[in-house]
Design a protein around this motif. Structure first.
Motif, short mmCIF file in Angstrom:
data_model
loop_
_atom_site.label_atom_id
_atom_site.label_comp_id
_atom_site.label_asym_id
_atom_site.label_seq_id
_atom_site.Cartn_x
_atom_site.Cartn_y
_atom_site.Cartn_z
N UNK A 350 0.81 -1.18 0.01
CA UNK A 350 0.06 -0.11 0.12
C UNK A 350 0.95 1.32 0.01
N UNK A 351 1.95 1.24 0.83
CA UNK A 351 2.83 2.40 0.83
C UNK A 351 3.40 2.69 -0.55
N UNK A 352 3.83 1.58 -1.16
CA UNK A 352 4.42 1.56 -2.57
C UNK A 352 3.53 1.58 -3.75
N UNK A 353 2.29 1.72 -3.37
CA UNK A 353 1.06 1.74 -4.34
C UNK A 353 1.25 0.47 -5.33
N UNK A 354 1.61 -0.77 -4.82
CA UNK A 354 1.76 -2.11 -5.29
C UNK A 354 0.64 -2.91 -4.97
N UNK A 355 -0.13 -3.45 -5.93
CA UNK A 355 -1.45 -4.39 -5.67
C UNK A 355 -0.78 -5.56 -5.49
N UNK A 356 -0.89 -6.17 -4.35
CA UNK A 356 -0.67 -8.01 -4.01
C UNK A 356 -1.74 -8.65 -4.24
#
Length: 487
Positions: A350-356
């Protein structure tokens, strides 16, 4: 040293060959000797027994003079010499015309002109009523002869004796010729095999000298030397191949050690330099500058965490390299370990705007694994995936069952791995060309841990399309497992 080895080989072969040749030559000579002399004696014995059987009945009860007259008239011609002896061993007549010429008509008269014969062993045996056989030198002529003496019996009493003799001169010549040829052949065989032993010794000593020189150079630290004679598949050829394999392995380990020292020196220097620099900056700066203080502490914290991770990687690598790592496997559902790992990375994503994204199979993926070590693998791979995935990208984790194995894939949407780097990303200390590469130990450790579980660790990538890591681990057969609970 090789010279003494060659000498020992030649001496050993020489002694062995001489012993074998002498033994075989002695056996052959003995057989030849027995054959020819036994044949000569057997021939005389056969003639003596044949003629004795014919004449004994005719003269057994005749007076000695009549016996002598009968023998003179009926002696057969041939190479055999015949003698008529009295019971006391006195010569009466022989085929050469020796003995009594005439007498008074009585036994005593005949005996008066008789000559005393030499009591050779055959005569001595015949005087006792036995068949006498002897081979030796004639006491009168000195000629070597074979003699057979048969008694003429009158009831239990010996009344005369037939003595047959034959010269052994021709037999001696034949035997000497054969034995001389045997000695010559034996000498030739010894010489031939001695020459062969020298050649064999040189063939053995030469490659050993080469191996010794190569081993001495290796002992001095020159690992580029290699032994030859690899085309030979004998023990020396296999020894040379083993020595070369050992040299290659030691060279590889030496390079690994150098890479290890180089990489660790660099990796340790970077965080330590940051920590030291910010420590000095904060110590000499304005304590009231909160922004600078927070930034410095944040950087020190990150570098300390990085340093701690590097030390953990080094410890793991050391254990794996020394084969001393111990797993504590237990039957568990791998989906639970994947879920726990994903929850750890959600906040970072979420901090790095990456969806897991996590996708799991509906059926349990039960395997005998060390939960902590398996989680370490997932953390390392996910950390790499997030590190190389740009903002707005996606990291997808899937888990499914295929052919009795759990297949876990971790796929990112990053820039991918260059083709020239892809075959080496799981090698120890390989960093590639990316500026964001770490110590080069993470994926190597992951691969080792997965293989310790009997699984496979594969990395595939295409430039601009992201990277996919496939982890396959054998599952526990359905009939053996007690299904654990999954989250």
């Amino acid at each position: 040293m090789s010279g003494s080895l060659r000498t020992r080989i030649v001496r050993s072969y020489g002694i062995l060959i001489v012993l074998v040749v002498v033994m075989l030559g002695t056996m052959f000579g003995t057989l030849v000797w027995n054959y020819y002399y036994s044949s000569a004696v057997g021939s005389v014995l056969q003639r003596a027994e044949t003629e004795s059987a014919i004449h004994t009945r005719m003269i057994a009860y005749e007076p000695m003079k009549a016996k002598a007259r009968y023998m003179l008239q009926n002696m057969s011609e041939g190479t055999t010499h015949l003698q008529l002896l009295t019971s006391a061993g006195e010569l009466v007549v022989d085929s050469n015309g020796l003995g009594a010429n005439s007498g008074s008509g009585s036994n005593s008269g005949a005996a008066a002109g008789e000559q005393q014969a030499e009591l050779t062993p055959d005569v001595d045996q015949a005087m006792k009523g036995k068949k006498g056989i002897w081979r030796g030198s004639d006491p009168v002529t000195g000629e070597r002869i074979a003699a057979v003496t048969l008694p003429v019996m009158q009831g239990p009493r010996v009344v005369a004796m037939f003595r047959y003799t034959a010269s052994l001169e021709e037999v001696d010549k034949t035997v000497r010729s054969i034995l001389s040829i045997t000695v010559l052949v034996g000498s030739f065989v010894v010489l031939l095999f001695f020459t062969m032993s020298v050649l064999i010794a040189n063939r053995i000593a030469k490659p050993i000298r080469n191996l010794t020189r190569v081993a001495e150079k290796m002992a001095e630290g020159d690992w580029t030397r290699r032994a030859v004679h690899l085309h030979d598949r004998d023990e020396i050829g296999r020894l040379a191949e083993t020595l070369n394999t050992m040299a290659s392995e030691l060279t590889r380990r030496e390079k690994l050690k150098e890479d290890f020292i180089s990489s660790i020196s660099h990796e340790l220097r970077t965080p330590l330099t940051s920590i030291r620099g910010w420590s000095e900056t904060l110590a000499s700066g304005d304590p009231g500058d909160v922004e600078e203080l927070n930034m410095g502490l944040s950087i020190i914290g990150r570098e300390t965490e990085r340093l701690s991770g590097l030390v953990e990687d080094l410890l793991d690598f050391s254990k794996l390299y020394a084969k001393s790592i111990v797993l504590h496997p237990e039957a568990l559902d791998i989906r639970r370990t994947i879920g726990e790992t994903l929850r750890q990375f959600i906040a970072r994503g979420q901090r790095e705007s990456i969806r897991i994204i996590g996708k799991y199979s509906d059926e349990p993926l039960v395997a005998r694994v060390d939960a902590n070590r398996l989680k370490q693998v997932f953390i390392n791979v996910l950390d790499n995936a997030l590190k190389f995935t740009p903002s707005g990208g996606t990291v997808t984790v899937t888990g499914e069952r295929r052919s009795g194995e759990a297949h876990i894939t971790i796929q990112d949407t990053g820039p991918g791995i260059p083709p020239e780097d892809l075959p080496h990303v799981t090698e120890k200390f390989y960093k590639g060309t990316s500026q964001r590469s770490g110590s080069g130990l993470g994926l190597a450790i992951c691969k080792e841990i997965v293989e310790l579980h009997g699984g496979q660790f594969q990395v595939s990538s295409a430039a601009g399309e992201g990277t996919t890591v496939l982890i396959s681990i054998p599952l526990v057969p359905d009939e053996e497992r007690q299904e654990p609970a999954s989250d």
